[in-house]
Write a protein that holds these residues in place. Structure first.
Motif, PDB file in Angstrom:
ATOM      1  N   THR A  31       0.846  -1.192   0.000  1.00 53.33           N
ATOM      2  CA  THR A  31       0.000   0.000   0.000  1.00 53.33           C
ATOM      3  C   THR A  31       0.884   1.246   0.000  1.00 53.33           C
ATOM      4  O   THR A  31       1.869   1.301   0.732  1.00 53.33           O
ATOM      5  N   SER A  94       2.965   0.970   3.420  1.00 53.02           N
ATOM      6  CA  SER A  94       2.472   0.192   4.560  1.00 53.02           C
ATOM      7  C   SER A  94       1.996  -1.163   4.064  1.00 53.02           C
ATOM      8  O   SER A  94       1.917  -1.413   2.863  1.00 53.02           O
ATOM      9  N   LEU A  95       1.668  -2.018   5.026  1.00 46.68           N
ATOM     10  CA  LEU A  95       1.207  -3.366   4.706  1.00 46.68           C
ATOM     11  C   LEU A  95      -0.243  -3.482   5.109  1.00 46.68           C
ATOM     12  O   LEU A  95      -0.599  -3.230   6.258  1.00 46.68           O
ATOM     13  N   SER A  96      -1.092  -3.858   4.159  1.00 49.41           N
ATOM     14  CA  SER A  96      -2.529  -3.872   4.433  1.00 49.41           C
ATOM     15  C   SER A  96      -2.907  -4.840   5.540  1.00 49.41           C
ATOM     16  O   SER A  96      -3.895  -4.648   6.240  1.00 49.41           O
ATOM     17  N   ASP A  98      -1.271  -5.340   8.224  1.00 44.76           N
ATOM     18  CA  ASP A  98      -0.839  -4.799   9.512  1.00 44.76           C
ATOM     19  C   ASP A  98      -2.000  -4.034  10.130  1.00 44.76           C
ATOM     20  O   ASP A  98      -2.380  -2.978   9.631  1.00 44.76           O
ATOM     21  N   ARG A  99      -2.550  -4.538  11.190  1.00 52.10           N
ATOM     22  CA  ARG A  99      -3.759  -3.929  11.789  1.00 52.10           C
ATOM     23  C   ARG A  99      -3.532  -2.471  12.153  1.00 52.10           C
ATOM     24  O   ARG A  99      -4.421  -1.648  12.037  1.00 52.10           O
ATOM     25  N   TYR A 100      -2.322  -2.156  12.586  1.00 58.16           N
ATOM     26  CA  TYR A 100      -2.045  -0.785  13.014  1.00 58.16           C
ATOM     27  C   TYR A 100      -1.522   0.089  11.875  1.00 58.16           C
ATOM     28  O   TYR A 100      -1.256   1.264  12.075  1.00 58.16           O
ATOM     29  N   ASN A 101      -1.376  -0.496  10.671  1.00 62.52           N
ATOM     30  CA  ASN A 101      -1.046   0.270   9.480  1.00 62.52           C
ATOM     31  C   ASN A 101       0.091   1.252   9.678  1.00 62.52           C
ATOM     32  O   ASN A 101      -0.006   2.413   9.289  1.00 62.52           O
ATOM     33  N   GLU A 102       1.185   0.776  10.302  1.00 58.69           N
ATOM     34  CA  GLU A 102       2.308   1.690  10.475  1.00 58.69           C
ATOM     35  C   GLU A 102       2.802   2.120   9.104  1.00 58.69           C
ATOM     36  O   GLU A 102       3.045   1.287   8.235  1.00 58.69           O
ATOM     37  N   GLN A 103       2.903   3.413   8.895  1.00 61.94           N
ATOM     38  CA  GLN A 103       3.345   3.949   7.619  1.00 61.94           C
ATOM     39  C   GLN A 103       4.806   4.346   7.703  1.00 61.94           C
ATOM     40  O   GLN A 103       5.229   4.996   8.655  1.00 61.94           O
TER      41      GLN A 103
ATOM     42  N   TYR B  34      -1.514   8.233  18.067  1.00 62.23           N
ATOM     43  CA  TYR B  34      -0.241   7.958  17.408  1.00 62.23           C
ATOM     44  C   TYR B  34       0.668   9.184  17.528  1.00 62.23           C
ATOM     45  O   TYR B  34       0.190  10.319  17.512  1.00 62.23           O
ATOM     46  N   TYR B  36       4.185  10.747  15.656  1.00 60.94           N
ATOM     47  CA  TYR B  36       5.217  10.725  14.635  1.00 60.94           C
ATOM     48  C   TYR B  36       6.112  11.933  14.874  1.00 60.94           C
ATOM     49  O   TYR B  36       5.704  12.912  15.493  1.00 60.94           O
ATOM     50  N   TYR B  46       7.543   7.164  12.518  1.00 61.64           N
ATOM     51  CA  TYR B  46       6.667   6.643  13.565  1.00 61.64           C
ATOM     52  C   TYR B  46       7.428   6.539  14.885  1.00 61.64           C
ATOM     53  O   TYR B  46       8.599   6.121  14.913  1.00 61.64           O
ATOM     54  N   HIS B  49       2.367   4.308  19.540  1.00 61.89           N
ATOM     55  CA  HIS B  49       0.928   4.511  19.559  1.00 61.89           C
ATOM     56  C   HIS B  49       0.319   3.797  20.755  1.00 61.89           C
ATOM     57  O   HIS B  49       0.953   2.891  21.337  1.00 61.89           O
ATOM     58  N   ARG B  91      -6.522   8.383  15.381  1.00 64.21           N
ATOM     59  CA  ARG B  91      -7.165   7.715  14.252  1.00 64.21           C
ATOM     60  C   ARG B  91      -7.747   6.373  14.657  1.00 64.21           C
ATOM     61  O   ARG B  91      -7.329   5.758  15.626  1.00 64.21           O
ATOM     62  N   VAL B  93      -8.264   2.496  14.236  1.00 70.80           N
ATOM     63  CA  VAL B  93      -7.502   1.354  13.750  1.00 70.80           C
ATOM     64  C   VAL B  93      -8.494   0.291  13.329  1.00 70.80           C
ATOM     65  O   VAL B  93      -9.246  -0.234  14.155  1.00 70.80           O
ATOM     66  N   GLY B  95      -7.665  -1.992  10.516  1.00 73.86           N
ATOM     67  CA  GLY B  95      -7.066  -2.987   9.645  1.00 73.86           C
ATOM     68  C   GLY B  95      -7.328  -2.646   8.192  1.00 73.86           C
ATOM     69  O   GLY B  95      -7.882  -1.604   7.860  1.00 73.86           O
ATOM     70  N   GLY B  96      -6.944  -3.519   7.316  1.00 73.79           N
ATOM     71  CA  GLY B  96      -7.133  -3.263   5.901  1.00 73.79           C
ATOM     72  C   GLY B  96      -6.183  -2.197   5.418  1.00 73.79           C
ATOM     73  O   GLY B  96      -5.215  -1.843   6.080  1.00 73.79           O
ATOM     74  N   SER B  97      -6.460  -1.632   4.274  1.00 71.80           N
ATOM     75  CA  SER B  97      -5.519  -0.712   3.673  1.00 71.80           C
ATOM     76  C   SER B  97      -6.033   0.709   3.570  1.00 71.80           C
ATOM     77  O   SER B  97      -5.282   1.622   3.284  1.00 71.80           O
ATOM     78  N   TYR B  99      -6.785   3.839   4.907  1.00 76.52           N
ATOM     79  CA  TYR B  99      -6.733   4.775   6.013  1.00 76.52           C
ATOM     80  C   TYR B  99      -5.721   5.861   5.677  1.00 76.52           C
ATOM     81  O   TYR B  99      -4.911   5.723   4.763  1.00 76.52           O
TER      82      TYR B  99
END
Lengths: 114, 113
Positions: A31, A94-96, A98-103, B34, B36, B46, B49, B91, B93, B95-97, B99
């Motif tokens: 992502t 980021s990795l989809s 990854d629940r916390y979506n660390e960017q 979070y 940063y 980062y 969080h 934000r 949380v 999951g998925g992409s 966000y």
């Protein structure tokens, strides 16, 4: 593990021109998100790409467009450049799953529009 | 995402603890806090969080008040390399992409020798 890279580092364009900025994701990330950071401001979300499709967009006009390639690298294209487009453009991967979506952010491309 | 309020700037002496506050009075139950930071001319990095419990990692500690309306990022022994703009972001949380991160102006922390 390779981090996020962006090219070019700096770029100067004139008003009305078009520009393409490039981003290579961190290894294994699927992502990519793009942000615009004007001087003295925090980064503003432009859009996100997942599985080669736009997956969310911020408040930016259609002349801001992007692409994501099968290897997850990405491009940001801006048409009809305006003076206000001068900014630092940041790419984040980021990795989809990854629940916390660390960017993870790249160093950015500094665009100057004259 | 809930809005956050941070002081525009803070100073800290090298070797001392830096305590950066953030107000997020409209935070919802499913929103995380979070942090940063952005060192000059680099992309944001980062830090940490948390949801409601205090968190600690190798970089910093995050203290969230019991009502979750504010939090404090603590750098226990600040160094000159910690001089940066620190962003507090709230934000969901899920999951998925799909966000995004919504950045404010952040706090410019200057660590002085």
């Amino acid at each position: 593990e390779t981090g996020v890279t962006q090219s070019p580092t700096h770029l100067i364009k004139t008003r009305g021109q078009q520009v393409t900025l490039r981003c290579s994701s961190q290894s294994g990330h699927n992502t990519v998100s793009w942000y615009q950071q004007a001087l003295g401001q925090g980064p503003q979300f432009i859009f996100q790409y997942y599985r080669e499709e736009e997956n969310g967009r911020g408040n930016f006009p259609p002349r801001f467009s992007g692409l994501q390639f099968p290897n997850y690298s990405s491009e940001l294209n801006v048409n009809a450049l305006e003076l206000d487009d001068s900014a630092l453009y940041l790419c984040a991967s980021s990795l989809s799953s990854d629940r916390y979506n660390e960017q993870f952010f790249g160093p950015g491309t500094r665009l100057t529009v004259l | 995402d809930a809005k956050t309020t941070q002081p525009p700037s803070m100073d800290c002496a090298e070797g001392r603890a830096a305590n950066l506050p953030c107000n997020h009075s409209t935070i919802s139950g499913n929103e995380y806090v979070y942090w940063y930071r952005q060192i000059h001319s680099q992309g944001p990095q980062y830090i940490i969080h948390g949801l409601k419990n205090n968190e600690t990692n190798e970089m910093a500690s995050l203290i969230i008040t019991e009502d979750r309306k504010s939090s404090t990022l603590i750098l226990p022994h600040a160094t000159l390399r910690d001089t940066a703009v620190y962003y507090c972001i709230v934000r969901v949380v899920s999951g998925g992409s799909n966000y995004k991160l919504t950045f404010g102006k952040g706090t410019l922390l200057t660590v002085n020798p």
